[in-house]
Design a protein around this motif. Structure first.
Motif, PDB file in Angstrom:
ATOM      1  N   MET A  79       0.847  -1.191   0.000  1.00  0.00           N
ATOM      2  CA  MET A  79       0.000   0.000   0.000  1.00  0.00           C
ATOM      3  C   MET A  79       0.881   1.239   0.000  1.00  0.00           C
ATOM      4  O   MET A  79       2.052   1.194   0.357  1.00  0.00           O
ATOM      5  CB  MET A  79      -0.923   0.015   1.221  1.00  0.00           C
ATOM      6  N   SER A  80       0.283   2.339  -0.392  1.00  0.00           N
ATOM      7  CA  SER A  80       0.988   3.620  -0.368  1.00  0.00           C
ATOM      8  C   SER A  80      -0.049   4.738  -0.291  1.00  0.00           C
ATOM      9  O   SER A  80      -1.140   4.618  -0.860  1.00  0.00           O
ATOM     10  CB  SER A  80       1.870   3.798  -1.607  1.00  0.00           C
ATOM     11  N   PRO A  81       0.267   5.819   0.437  1.00  0.00           N
ATOM     12  CA  PRO A  81      -0.670   6.946   0.494  1.00  0.00           C
ATOM     13  C   PRO A  81      -0.867   7.571  -0.885  1.00  0.00           C
ATOM     14  O   PRO A  81       0.072   7.659  -1.684  1.00  0.00           O
ATOM     15  CB  PRO A  81       0.014   7.922   1.458  1.00  0.00           C
ATOM     16  N   THR A  82      -2.095   7.981  -1.168  1.00  0.00           N
ATOM     17  CA  THR A  82      -2.397   8.693  -2.413  1.00  0.00           C
ATOM     18  C   THR A  82      -2.547  10.176  -2.102  1.00  0.00           C
ATOM     19  O   THR A  82      -2.962  10.556  -1.007  1.00  0.00           O
ATOM     20  CB  THR A  82      -3.686   8.151  -3.051  1.00  0.00           C
ATOM     21  N   PHE A  83      -2.228  11.005  -3.073  1.00  0.00           N
ATOM     22  CA  PHE A  83      -2.167  12.443  -2.832  1.00  0.00           C
ATOM     23  C   PHE A  83      -3.054  13.190  -3.823  1.00  0.00           C
ATOM     24  O   PHE A  83      -2.617  14.094  -4.513  1.00  0.00           O
ATOM     25  CB  PHE A  83      -0.721  12.936  -2.936  1.00  0.00           C
ATOM     26  N   GLY A  84      -4.310  12.805  -3.905  1.00  0.00           N
ATOM     27  CA  GLY A  84      -5.260  13.512  -4.748  1.00  0.00           C
ATOM     28  C   GLY A  84      -5.899  14.647  -3.967  1.00  0.00           C
ATOM     29  O   GLY A  84      -5.310  15.224  -3.045  1.00  0.00           O
ATOM     30  N   THR A  85      -7.130  14.979  -4.339  1.00  0.00           N
ATOM     31  CA  THR A  85      -7.861  15.991  -3.591  1.00  0.00           C
ATOM     32  C   THR A  85      -8.003  15.595  -2.135  1.00  0.00           C
ATOM     33  O   THR A  85      -7.885  16.416  -1.221  1.00  0.00           O
ATOM     34  CB  THR A  85      -9.253  16.203  -4.220  1.00  0.00           C
ATOM     35  N   LEU A  86      -8.235  14.304  -1.905  1.00  0.00           N
ATOM     36  CA  LEU A  86      -8.271  13.741  -0.559  1.00  0.00           C
ATOM     37  C   LEU A  86      -7.222  12.647  -0.472  1.00  0.00           C
ATOM     38  O   LEU A  86      -7.056  11.851  -1.404  1.00  0.00           O
ATOM     39  CB  LEU A  86      -9.645  13.145  -0.253  1.00  0.00           C
ATOM     40  N   ARG A  87      -6.513  12.617   0.628  1.00  0.00           N
ATOM     41  CA  ARG A  87      -5.511  11.574   0.814  1.00  0.00           C
ATOM     42  C   ARG A  87      -6.186  10.255   1.139  1.00  0.00           C
ATOM     43  O   ARG A  87      -7.093  10.201   1.976  1.00  0.00           O
ATOM     44  CB  ARG A  87      -4.543  11.959   1.924  1.00  0.00           C
ATOM     45  N   GLY A  88      -5.727   9.200   0.480  1.00  0.00           N
ATOM     46  CA  GLY A  88      -6.247   7.871   0.733  1.00  0.00           C
ATOM     47  C   GLY A  88      -5.124   6.904   0.999  1.00  0.00           C
ATOM     48  O   GLY A  88      -3.964   7.293   1.180  1.00  0.00           O
ATOM     49  N   MET A  89      -5.447   5.614   1.038  1.00  0.00           N
ATOM     50  CA  MET A  89      -4.466   4.558   1.208  1.00  0.00           C
ATOM     51  C   MET A  89      -4.724   3.528   0.119  1.00  0.00           C
ATOM     52  O   MET A  89      -5.583   2.661   0.249  1.00  0.00           O
ATOM     53  CB  MET A  89      -4.585   3.931   2.597  1.00  0.00           C
ATOM     54  N   GLY A  90      -4.005   3.682  -0.994  1.00  0.00           N
ATOM     55  CA  GLY A  90      -4.220   2.815  -2.141  1.00  0.00           C
ATOM     56  C   GLY A  90      -3.366   1.577  -2.071  1.00  0.00           C
ATOM     57  O   GLY A  90      -2.406   1.486  -1.299  1.00  0.00           O
ATOM     58  N   THR A  91      -3.709   0.596  -2.874  1.00  0.00           N
ATOM     59  CA  THR A  91      -2.933  -0.627  -2.971  1.00  0.00           C
ATOM     60  C   THR A  91      -2.566  -0.867  -4.422  1.00  0.00           C
ATOM     61  O   THR A  91      -3.328  -0.534  -5.344  1.00  0.00           O
ATOM     62  CB  THR A  91      -3.712  -1.833  -2.417  1.00  0.00           C
ATOM     63  N   ARG A  92      -1.382  -1.423  -4.636  1.00  0.00           N
ATOM     64  CA  ARG A  92      -0.903  -1.682  -5.990  1.00  0.00           C
ATOM     65  C   ARG A  92      -1.484  -2.962  -6.572  1.00  0.00           C
ATOM     66  O   ARG A  92      -1.197  -3.318  -7.714  1.00  0.00           O
ATOM     67  CB  ARG A  92       0.622  -1.805  -5.974  1.00  0.00           C
ATOM     68  N   GLY A  93      -2.266  -3.655  -5.800  1.00  0.00           N
ATOM     69  CA  GLY A  93      -2.733  -4.966  -6.215  1.00  0.00           C
ATOM     70  C   GLY A  93      -2.075  -6.030  -5.353  1.00  0.00           C
ATOM     71  O   GLY A  93      -1.210  -5.745  -4.515  1.00  0.00           O
ATOM     72  N   PHE A  94      -2.467  -7.269  -5.555  1.00  0.00           N
ATOM     73  CA  PHE A  94      -1.938  -8.335  -4.714  1.00  0.00           C
ATOM     74  C   PHE A  94      -1.974  -9.647  -5.488  1.00  0.00           C
ATOM     75  O   PHE A  94      -2.761  -9.826  -6.425  1.00  0.00           O
ATOM     76  CB  PHE A  94      -2.744  -8.454  -3.420  1.00  0.00           C
ATOM     77  N   SER A  95      -1.110 -10.560  -5.079  1.00  0.00           N
ATOM     78  CA  SER A  95      -1.016 -11.883  -5.695  1.00  0.00           C
ATOM     79  C   SER A  95      -1.452 -12.937  -4.687  1.00  0.00           C
ATOM     80  O   SER A  95      -1.361 -12.731  -3.474  1.00  0.00           O
ATOM     81  CB  SER A  95       0.416 -12.169  -6.160  1.00  0.00           C
ATOM     82  N   GLN A  96      -1.919 -14.059  -5.197  1.00  0.00           N
ATOM     83  CA  GLN A  96      -2.279 -15.179  -4.336  1.00  0.00           C
ATOM     84  C   GLN A  96      -2.190 -16.473  -5.117  1.00  0.00           C
ATOM     85  O   GLN A  96      -2.331 -16.495  -6.344  1.00  0.00           O
ATOM     86  CB  GLN A  96      -3.678 -14.995  -3.751  1.00  0.00           C
TER      87      GLN A  96
END
Length: 772
Positions: A568-585
């Motif tokens: 995950m990494s913080p996003t810096f748009g109009t509102l800050r979020g906590m995005g994910t790059r995707g995941f494997s399984q």
């Protein structure tokens, strides 16, 4: 010396934080590094981790988002790289949050994370969290472990994980901080002053023993909106908040609209408070500040309490007036001054903003004539926060003061308390698609075991013995075992059956356009991905959305390393979020996540509530073809009705689902889900009455206790209670998946959506003047 200056009391006072600790270039705490035996300093490192601030005063609320600030200093040079925070997220996966950083030479630079750490995070290898720092070229790195008790050079004191406190954030110099923490008033003293006793008895008062007050300067407030999920109420002066970072003010506003609770002092002359009531029409007006006599009921209480002294001296305050639009939105006034006859005027006004609650206070309780002592100030502050009539802290927090309820919930599974844990578990159960296991799978496994037994037994014991290789049977047996291990790893991908599937259960709170503001919606959802093959799932990045891993497994039944870390990494748009790059399984694995979303424009189906002969009629239009609307609940100021929806058309010939109330309303909200036999349940929506053995199909109200959704219930109830709004709870199956998960073609999906829709009622509906 520079590091000591930057981390001393003066620096701490400047940033509004407690005194820090320092991490030197050797990973140990200290102000400076000693010279080596040769008399020379060790090689200079590109960056120093000066301090790390976890949560609120070093305390991380259990399984709730809270800020984490890392302070870096790179000396006379600049540093560019990444910092990564890693911790156990749930019973099946770890969280790995990465933030790019770039420092300014000669300055200590803060970088804000946010983390959601479970109560048993320290059970995964001993470290509560780990911090990694690496430069852009990956030529230098540093690792710091945060543990309960440090014992090595690369270890530091970790944060305390708190799963019981009710937390109030006090911003700036507000009297609530001292009134709620200094000389705590025990239950006996409160009862002597007419404390807030209910049928639950003195246990309700225990909430004040669990209240944890934290202070922040306006300049040190988080700038990410969901970082405030870790507090239950924010108490601040509007003038103090005017000095905060504009991003922090925007974050507080978004958090309030999402379901937060704000107590705002507006006794100053400024109009900054209007920024925190973002409506298109005024709901409250603040009159000019002037001499005002405190409400008489405060004097009457003072006469019966030794800690209070009543006087008749006026106080300098601002009287607040709720407008007609405000009353239609659910705003109320309290503490009406002496001599004021208008019921819409008072020294305190409270009402919903978005799906949160805001309380405006026109006079500091510590300065009222009736509270010349600290005990009196504390008494009035507690009435503001938890009184029956005007308290901003909801009843679920007061009820949770019962110590016995903590024995029912052992923690481990995701959720800040037992109600949230049951909500997540029930939501996942309702949308999980069970993969089929065919007879061929078992036949293949049994056949492979028989072949291995034949090779190790009869083949090695008979064929090799006749050939004179009896002494080498151990070698061939080892070879057969190795070959079987390789086949066991490779063959299942060919014999395992089951398609990839995605299940999603989502709670959507919809505020249709009303008297003071346009419509909006808020979403909280859990998603489960079953992989029929080894796969990677991508996630669409959306502005302000927060992702995290969840699990229904208790910690002692799971393994946090079952999956790779959720990147995950913080996003810096109009509102800050906590995005994910995707995941494997891997194949035949089931991975689960949760997302929480900020306010979005009103979209999707539209609900209409109107009076009909003998009751109310509810209609849902604009649903996609093929969806199914289940049982629902309609609530107005008259009471609650269970409703059963049927397909049809509206007046314009569009496809619609409609239902009509029958009989007298109930004083309690019935469960809105059907039972196993399809019968409507007549049980109170109370999460504490749901046990682990309760069938999932009989626990619809439990899902409404999902994080975010539960916080928004108080604003919904306030609007319904004023008589100008109706609340419609419905369940919808078959809506398109809105999570943003991209798993590729050939995927089965199952969606269940719970919608809580607030519909403004026209004057004719409120007064019953129009009956179609």
């Amino acid at each position: 010396m520079l590091l000591a200056a930057l981390t001393g009391p003066a620096f701490a006072a400047q940033v509004g934080q407690p005194a820090p600790w320092i991490v030197g270039s050797d990973g140990k705490s200290g102000a400076a590094l000693p010279p080596t035996r040769s008399g020379t300093l060790p090689p200079r490192v590109p960056v120093e981790v000066v301090r790390v601030d976890f949560g609120w005063d070093g305390v991380m609320p259990s399984d709730r988002w809270a800020p984490v600030v890392v302070w870096l200093w790179s000396g006379s040079g600049a540093f560019s790289g990444e910092i990564t925070l890693r911790y156990k997220q749930d019973s099946t996966q770890r969280a790995r949050i990465t933030l790019p950083v770039s420092t300014t030479p000669g300055q200590v630079v803060p970088f804000e994370f946010a983390a959601c750490i479970p109560p048993d995070a320290a059970n995964s290898g001993g470290a509560i969290a780990e911090l990694f720092v690496v430069d852009d070229n990956s030529s230098w790195d540093r690792e710091i472990k945060f543990v309960p008790v440090p014992s090595a050079g690369d270890e530091m004191w970790g944060p305390q994980i708190d799963d019981r406190s009710v937390r109030a954030l006090v911003v700036g110099e507000v009297s609530a901080g001292g009134a709620l923490t200094t000389g705590a008033m025990g239950p006996a003293a409160l009862q002597a002053q007419g404390g807030y006793l209910t049928a639950s008895g003195p246990s309700e008062i225990k909430v004040w023993d669990r209240l944890h007050v934290v202070r922040r300067s306006p300049q040190a407030l988080p700038v990410s909106w969901l970082s405030y999920e870790g507090v239950d109420v924010v108490i601040a002066s509007a003038d103090d908040l005017s000095e905060a970072d504009p991003r922090a003010r925007a974050a507080i506003i978004e958090w309030v609209r999402w379901g937060g609770r704000l107590v705002l002092m507006v006794d100053g002359a400024g109009a900054w408070w209007r920024e925190f009531v973002p409506v298109e029409q005024d709901v409250v007006n603040a009159l000019e500040r002037g001499p005002t006599r405190a409400p008489g009921h405060l004097f009457s209480r003072a006469e019966t309490a030794q800690a209070l002294e009543a006087t008749t001296s006026p106080v300098s305050a601002r009287v607040l007036e709720v407008t007609e639009v405000g009353r239609a939105e659910g705003w109320e006034c309290f503490w009406r001054p002496e001599g004021v006859e208008a019921p819409a005027r008072g020294m305190v006004a409270r009402g919903p903003v978005g799906m949160g609650m805001v309380t405006l206070v026109g006079a500091d309780p510590a300065r009222l004539p009736a509270t010349v002592s600290l005990a009196g100030s504390r008494y009035l502050w507690r009435e503001l926060l938890g009184g029956r009539a005007m308290g901003i802290l909801p009843e679920d927090l007061l009820a949770s003061a019962d110590e016995n309820q903590w024995g029912w919930w052992g923690g481990g599974s995701s959720g800040q308390d037992r109600a949230a844990a049951l909500a997540i578990r029930t939501a996942l159960d309702l949308v999980t698609i069970e993969p089929p296991v065919t007879d061929g799978t078992f036949i293949g496994i049994a056949g492979a075991m028989l072949v291995l037994s034949a090779l190790v037994g009869p083949f090695d014991g008979i064929f090799l013995r006749r050939r004179g290789y009896a002494k080498r049977t151990w070698l061939t047996a080892l070879g057969w075992t190795l070959a079987a291990a390789v086949l066991a790893y490779a063959v299942p991908s060919f014999i395992r059956t089951g398609r990839t599937s995605v299940g999603r259960c989502e709670v959507i709170d919809v505020l249709q356009p009303g008297p003071a503001a346009g419509g909006a919606r808020w979403r909280s959802g859990v998603s489960g991905v079953f992989s029929g093959r080894p796969m990677t799932t991508r996630v669409d990045a959306s502005d302000g959305v927060w992702w995290r891993g969840v699990s229904a497994l208790e910690s002692y039944r799971g393994n946090s390393r079952a999956f790779g870390p959720l990147e995950m990494s913080p996003t810096f748009g109009t509102l800050r979020g906590m995005g994910t790059r995707g995941f494997s399984q891997g194949q035949w694995t089931y991975r689960t996540l949760m997302d929480q979303r900020p306010a979005e424009p009103h979209a999707g189906p539209r609900c209409v509530v109107s009076r009909s002969s003998g009751g109310w009629r509810a209609e849902v239009v604009g649903l996609p073809e093929g969806v199914q609307v289940g049982l629902g609940t309609l609530s107005t100021s008259d009471g609650h009705w269970a409703m059963s929806f049927a397909p049809g058309t509206d007046e314009d010939g569009r496809e619609a689902w409609s239902a009509t109330t029958h009989g007298e309303p109930s004083s309690v909200r019935p469960d809105m889900w059907a039972g196993v036999e399809g019968q409507a349940l007549d049980v109170v929506t109370n999460p504490w009455m749901v046990t682990d053995a309760t069938p999932a199909g009989q626990a619809m109200g439990t899902v409404m206790q999902m994080p975010g959704s539960r916080a928004r219930a108080q604003a919904a109830d306030a609007r319904v209670a004023c008589g100008g709004w109706a609340e419609l709870l419905i369940s919808v199956r078959g809506l398109p998946d809105s999570s943003g998960l991209q798993t590729g073609p050939g995927v089965d999906s199952r969606t269940l959506t719970l919608m809580r829709v607030l519909i403004p009622l026209g004057r004719e509906q409120v007064l019953g003047e129009s009956v179609p």
